[in-house]
Scaffold this motif. Structure first.
Motif, PDB file in Angstrom:
ATOM      1  N   PRO A   1       7.464   2.915  10.731  1.00 53.94           N
ATOM      2  CA  PRO A   1       6.342   3.411  11.367  1.00 53.94           C
ATOM      3  C   PRO A   1       5.912   4.321  10.463  1.00 53.94           C
ATOM      4  CG  PRO A   1       7.864   3.331  13.046  1.00 53.94           C
ATOM      5  CD  PRO A   1       8.626   2.734  11.733  1.00 53.94           C
ATOM      6  N   LEU A   2       6.611   5.162   9.770  1.00 54.05           N
ATOM      7  CA  LEU A   2       6.022   5.959   8.517  1.00 54.05           C
ATOM      8  C   LEU A   2       5.568   5.467   7.464  1.00 54.05           C
ATOM      9  CD1 LEU A   2       9.055   8.601   7.885  1.00 54.05           C
ATOM     10  CD2 LEU A   2       6.667   9.039   8.617  1.00 54.05           C
ATOM     11  N   ILE A   3       6.024   4.174   7.055  1.00 56.54           N
ATOM     12  CA  ILE A   3       5.372   3.241   6.211  1.00 56.54           C
ATOM     13  C   ILE A   3       3.961   2.926   6.419  1.00 56.54           C
ATOM     14  CG2 ILE A   3       5.522   1.019   4.750  1.00 56.54           C
ATOM     15  CD1 ILE A   3       8.250   1.342   4.767  1.00 56.54           C
ATOM     16  N   PHE A   4       3.904   2.600   7.673  1.00 57.69           N
ATOM     17  CA  PHE A   4       2.497   2.326   8.432  1.00 57.69           C
ATOM     18  C   PHE A   4       1.384   3.870   8.226  1.00 57.69           C
ATOM     19  CE2 PHE A   4       3.700  -1.402  11.111  1.00 57.69           C
ATOM     20  CZ  PHE A   4       3.954  -2.228   9.878  1.00 57.69           C
ATOM     21  N   VAL A   5       1.844   4.585   8.363  1.00 59.37           N
ATOM     22  CA  VAL A   5       1.281   5.912   8.448  1.00 59.37           C
ATOM     23  C   VAL A   5       0.798   6.167   6.835  1.00 59.37           C
ATOM     24  CG1 VAL A   5       1.254   8.302   8.641  1.00 59.37           C
ATOM     25  CG2 VAL A   5       2.228   7.018  10.381  1.00 59.37           C
ATOM     26  N   PHE A   6       1.754   6.159   5.977  1.00 65.44           N
ATOM     27  CA  PHE A   6       1.361   6.542   4.681  1.00 65.44           C
ATOM     28  C   PHE A   6       0.552   5.319   4.055  1.00 65.44           C
ATOM     29  CE2 PHE A   6       4.458   9.623   4.754  1.00 65.44           C
ATOM     30  CZ  PHE A   6       4.138  10.372   3.594  1.00 65.44           C
ATOM     31  N   GLY A   7       0.915   4.097   4.529  1.00 63.29           N
ATOM     32  CA  GLY A   7      -0.156   2.932   3.989  1.00 63.29           C
ATOM     33  C   GLY A   7      -1.560   3.187   4.564  1.00 63.29           C
ATOM     34  N   ALA A   8      -1.620   3.532   5.987  1.00 68.18           N
ATOM     35  CA  ALA A   8      -2.972   3.930   6.587  1.00 68.18           C
ATOM     36  C   ALA A   8      -3.770   5.007   5.743  1.00 68.18           C
ATOM     37  CB  ALA A   8      -3.004   3.966   7.974  1.00 68.18           C
TER      38      ALA A   8
ATOM     39  N   LEU B   1       0.636  -1.283   0.100  1.00 68.39           N
ATOM     40  CA  LEU B   1       0.134  -0.078   0.216  1.00 68.39           C
ATOM     41  C   LEU B   1       0.948   1.313  -0.017  1.00 68.39           C
ATOM     42  CD1 LEU B   1      -2.818  -0.752   2.307  1.00 68.39           C
ATOM     43  CD2 LEU B   1      -3.097  -0.354   0.009  1.00 68.39           C
ATOM     44  N   PHE B   2       2.007   1.363   0.845  1.00 70.32           N
ATOM     45  CA  PHE B   2       2.760   2.253   0.812  1.00 70.32           C
ATOM     46  C   PHE B   2       3.479   2.634  -0.481  1.00 70.32           C
ATOM     47  CE2 PHE B   2       7.313   3.415   1.170  1.00 70.32           C
ATOM     48  CZ  PHE B   2       7.288   4.984   1.367  1.00 70.32           C
ATOM     49  N   LEU B   3       4.054   1.749  -1.487  1.00 73.97           N
ATOM     50  CA  LEU B   3       4.575   1.730  -2.483  1.00 73.97           C
ATOM     51  C   LEU B   3       3.409   2.202  -3.533  1.00 73.97           C
ATOM     52  CD1 LEU B   3       6.872  -1.315  -2.463  1.00 73.97           C
ATOM     53  CD2 LEU B   3       7.290   1.040  -2.225  1.00 73.97           C
TER      54      LEU B   3
ATOM     55  N   LEU C   1       2.506   6.974  -5.657  1.00 76.54           N
ATOM     56  CA  LEU C   1       2.333   7.492  -7.020  1.00 76.54           C
ATOM     57  C   LEU C   1       1.037   8.455  -6.929  1.00 76.54           C
ATOM     58  CD1 LEU C   1       1.884   3.896  -8.720  1.00 76.54           C
ATOM     59  CD2 LEU C   1       3.971   5.489  -8.793  1.00 76.54           C
ATOM     60  N   LEU C   2       0.414   8.695  -5.762  1.00 78.24           N
ATOM     61  CA  LEU C   2      -0.742   9.571  -5.375  1.00 78.24           C
ATOM     62  C   LEU C   2      -0.087  11.032  -5.203  1.00 78.24           C
ATOM     63  CD1 LEU C   2      -3.015   7.676  -3.156  1.00 78.24           C
ATOM     64  CD2 LEU C   2      -3.056   7.632  -5.643  1.00 78.24           C
TER      65      LEU C   2
ATOM     66  N   LEU D   1      -3.232   5.939   2.633  1.00 83.46           N
ATOM     67  CA  LEU D   1      -3.943   5.457   1.398  1.00 83.46           C
ATOM     68  C   LEU D   1      -5.011   4.237   1.414  1.00 83.46           C
ATOM     69  CD1 LEU D   1      -3.706   5.027  -1.782  1.00 83.46           C
ATOM     70  CD2 LEU D   1      -2.051   3.216  -1.411  1.00 83.46           C
ATOM     71  N   PHE D   2      -5.172   3.432   2.431  1.00 87.32           N
ATOM     72  CA  PHE D   2      -6.352   2.484   2.707  1.00 87.32           C
ATOM     73  C   PHE D   2      -7.539   3.551   2.958  1.00 87.32           C
ATOM     74  CE2 PHE D   2      -9.042   0.865   6.173  1.00 87.32           C
ATOM     75  CZ  PHE D   2      -9.746  -0.284   5.461  1.00 87.32           C
ATOM     76  N   PHE D   3      -7.607   4.691   3.750  1.00 90.66           N
ATOM     77  CA  PHE D   3      -8.826   5.500   3.928  1.00 90.66           C
ATOM     78  C   PHE D   3      -9.091   6.103   2.854  1.00 90.66           C
ATOM     79  CE2 PHE D   3      -7.925   4.580   8.392  1.00 90.66           C
ATOM     80  CZ  PHE D   3      -9.227   4.384   8.935  1.00 90.66           C
ATOM     81  N   LEU D   4      -8.201   6.523   1.934  1.00 87.12           N
ATOM     82  CA  LEU D   4      -8.323   7.330   0.792  1.00 87.12           C
ATOM     83  C   LEU D   4      -9.386   6.331  -0.179  1.00 87.12           C
ATOM     84  CD1 LEU D   4      -8.035  10.107  -0.944  1.00 87.12           C
ATOM     85  CD2 LEU D   4      -6.126   8.965  -1.818  1.00 87.12           C
ATOM     86  N   LEU D   5      -8.772   5.071  -0.517  1.00 80.51           N
ATOM     87  CA  LEU D   5      -9.523   4.216  -1.386  1.00 80.51           C
ATOM     88  C   LEU D   5     -10.860   3.766  -0.695  1.00 80.51           C
ATOM     89  CD1 LEU D   5      -6.639   1.671  -2.033  1.00 80.51           C
ATOM     90  CD2 LEU D   5      -7.649   3.537  -3.358  1.00 80.51           C
ATOM     91  N   LEU D   6     -10.985   3.850   0.911  1.00 72.94           N
ATOM     92  CA  LEU D   6     -12.243   3.500   1.429  1.00 72.94           C
ATOM     93  C   LEU D   6     -13.379   4.653   1.119  1.00 72.94           C
ATOM     94  CD1 LEU D   6     -13.617   1.455   3.362  1.00 72.94           C
ATOM     95  CD2 LEU D   6     -12.733   2.800   5.550  1.00 72.94           C
ATOM     96  N   ASP D   7     -12.834   5.867   1.187  1.00 75.75           N
ATOM     97  CA  ASP D   7     -13.644   6.818   1.078  1.00 75.75           C
ATOM     98  C   ASP D   7     -14.248   6.686  -0.577  1.00 75.75           C
ATOM     99  OD1 ASP D   7     -13.291   7.864   3.471  1.00 75.75           O
ATOM    100  OD2 ASP D   7     -11.596   9.299   2.912  1.00 75.75           O
TER     101      ASP D   7
END
Length: 634
Positions: free
Chosen positions: A432-439, A375-377, A381-382, A441-447
């Motif tokens: 930790p930063l990868i988890f923050v960015f990955g989370a 998800l982070f990788l 691209l966003l 993106l997840f909420f962006l897709l969820l929206d």
């Protein structure tokens, strides 16, 4: 009756802040308790025990000295002292190698040992193992015993150090929460908190005894300062002095991180580029403050290293040479007279290419131990509308690229001995930063899903969190993790062997870091061969009073370590001892402790164990054998 949505709303809003905090603290406490009960292991890496024994020396008032003596460190110290120390009438043969007393530590940066030394001063560390009772035992009673013996498999100092690092991990999770809330929103912050707290790989690092958690805390604090100083550039909230104070903090954190792990110092390059681009108003003053503070923190330790070895970073400064085809495995660290004549550009390029390929193929895709890396990788691209996210993303990309290069060039045998848990793993700092960015993106897709039911949204978030935390859940399932890292580390045997020696006597071993930590005795790393280099130490530097070999040698590879070495190898020495039942005629150590053989070999100059009531310690293999024999008789 309130609905599920009402409960969730109360939990998210201020009215549920108190219960929410209590709930989180309770969950963290249960998680820590459960993990230590099911998954704790004693130290199993060279770096962890090395740092711990240096910290023990500091706590005992011995300064930055080591009882784990590397032959290469002897070479550096001896080369430095030959021009400084001259023979006198009282001392015709000066101690050029500084082995007669405490040997200066040239391998470890000072911050982590200092922190551990402070911990050892505050907490009641118990270094002695109760040698009269079983350290590792089964649940079945021994013959003649009414109740089964207790299990003392957790070495108390190892456990306290692991507990301290777990508290650092919790602090990292809290910092990640506030950073995610600043960059995204509360939902991303809570998910980031859960992902960090339930990352099984980070928990393994925390109980390993390595300095990774402390370094990760420095890295995350540095990220906080960069986000803050960039925000003050765009939207000033405090006075203009805020950026100058933040510049001092950035330089200090860079220096502290470098003195925790030398490779961290390379991070100064992307930090300075980031500040130079995004802090244009006070660019010159900020850069000067960062560089000046960094050098002020770093210079005293570099000066100390030069004063004792003529090298700025001691043996650690030669990591780029280790692991090349010129000096493979541990050849450099175990050499009394290393040969650098064949070192050129080609070995470095070959090392960079080989290790970079392995990092990109294996380590980077599974970074963090979950699928959040994917998800982070993808999120890279966003195009984020928040300029702070955009700029931090550029910094993180530059940091990842830099860490890949530095980790590839700095890789040594330490990574081969422990491919996951090692001090050379720099990419783990970005988790930790990868988890923050990955989370995020997840909420962006969820929206984008436009769910009609709010409960369905929470269901998807819960399922996603459970899937991401599956490795942590699996860690609590049977079978229970063996807390002993055997082979080759078995604290009672190592400590008993050390107790048979006097404090100023020298031991030679293939696990000298463990002898220094568990046995509290000066121990030199096994030389390259059992003849010329051994006698070079024994006859000209300091007499070797004991030889302690473990499965690291007795169970080594036959072709590469027994047959190919040009000179007499230590495995051949062990093989001849097994056949003849005695050491070679010219070897000064003639007496073997029979209870350890053939798994381990302990040779001394006389039978030191006679009259010791605790000299019947057995290894875990013998304990298992006793258990099977008892069960078969029953």
């Amino acid at each position: 009756m309130p609905s599920v949505q009402d409960w969730i709303h109360k939990f998210e809003q201020g009215s549920g802040r108190g219960p929410r905090l209590v709930f989180v603290v309770l969950v963290v406490a249960l998680l820590m308790l459960g993990y230590n009960w099911r998954c704790f292991r004693n130290m199993g890496t060279q770096e962890a025990m090395d740092s711990a024994q240096v910290a023990h020396n500091l706590a005992q008032g011995r300064g930055f000295t080591t009882q784990f003596v590397r032959p290469f460190s002897i070479y550096l110290v001896k080369k430095h002292n030959i021009d400084r120390l001259q023979p006198t009438e009282t001392e015709p043969r000066p101690d050029y190698a500084q082995l007669k007393g405490m040997h200066p530590d040239l391998a470890n940066p000072p911050v982590y040992p200092l922190v551990l030394a402070g911990l050892m001063k505050v907490l009641p560390f118990q270094y002695e193992v109760n040698l009269k009772d079983p350290f590792w035992s089964t649940a079945h009673p021994r013959p003649g015993e009414e109740t089964p013996p207790r299990m003392f498999a957790r070495y108390q100092p190892d456990f306290l150090i692991g507990l301290f690092n777990q508290l650092l991990l919790v602090t990292i999770a809290v910092l990640s929460f506030f950073l995610a809330r600043r960059l995204f929103d509360a939902s991303v912050a809570w998910l980031s908190l859960v992902l960090v707290l339930c990352c099984e790989l980070l928990w393994r690092f925390s109980v390993s005894g390595l300095s990774t958690m402390l370094l990760m805390l420095c890295f995350l604090s540095l990220i906080w300062c960069l986000v803050w100083i960039e925000s003050e550039e765009r939207e000033p909230v405090w006075s203009h002095r805020a950026q100058l104070w933040l510049a001092l903090a950035i330089g200090g954190l860079l220096g502290i991180g470098t003195l925790t792990r030398y490779a961290f110092g390379w991070l100064a390059i992307p930090v300075l580029v980031y500040l130079g681009i995004f802090c244009a108003i006070r660019r010159t003053r900020i850069l000067l403050l960062v560089v000046g503070t960094f050098l002020v923190v770093l210079t005293p330790w570099i000066w100390r290293n030069i004063a004792v070895s003529s090298t700025p970073f001691g043996t650690a400064g030669y990591a780029i040479v280790e692991g090349t085809f010129v000096l493979p495995e541990n050849k450099l660290q175990r050499s009394l007279e290393p040969d650098f004549r064949a070192v050129g550009v080609k070995p470095f390029l070959f090392k960079l290419g080989t290790n970079s390929r392995q990092i990109l193929q294996d380590e980077l895709p599974r970074l963090g131990g979950s699928w959040m890396t994917a998800l982070f990788l993808t999120g890279l691209l966003l195009n984020f509308r928040n300029p702070a996210l955009q700029r931090l993303r550029y910094f993180l990309l530059a940091t990842l690229l830099l860490f890949i290069i530095v980790q590839a060039l700095g890789r040594t045998q330490l990574t081969d001995d422990s491919p996951v848990l090692n001090s050379e793993n720099l990419l783990i700092l970005t988790v930790p930063l990868i988890f923050v960015f990955g989370a995020g993106l997840f909420f962006l897709l969820l929206d984008q899903m436009n769910l009609k039911l709010r409960e369905l949204r929470y269901l998807i978030i819960g399922v996603f969190g459970v899937v991401m935390c599956l490795p942590m859940f699996f860690a609590f399932l049977p079978p229970k993790v063996n807390p002993i890292n055997y082979p080759p580390y078995y604290p009672p045997v190592i400590q008993q062997s050390g107790n048979w020696m006097k404090p100023n006597e020298l031991i030679m071993s293939d696990i000298p870091w463990a002898v220094a930590w568990y046995g509290d005795r000066q121990c030199i790393w096994l030389t390259e061969n059992a003849e010329s280099e051994f006698f070079a130490v024994n006859d000209y530097l300091k007499p070797v009073r004991a030889l302690y070999l473990t499965p690291e040698t007795t169970d080594s590879r036959v072709l590469s370590e027994w047959i190919r070495p040009k000179e007499r190898s230590w495995p051949i020495f062990v093989l001849e001892f097994m056949i003849r039942k005695q050491a070679p005629a010219q070897f000064p150590l003639r007496y073997a402790y029979g209870s350890m053989f053939p798994e381990q070999l302990f040779l001394t100059d006389f039978e030191r164990w006679k009259g010791d009531p605790t000299n019947q310690i057995t290894s875990p293999v013998e304990e298992d054998s006793n258990q099977k024999n008892t069960e078969s008789k029953q």
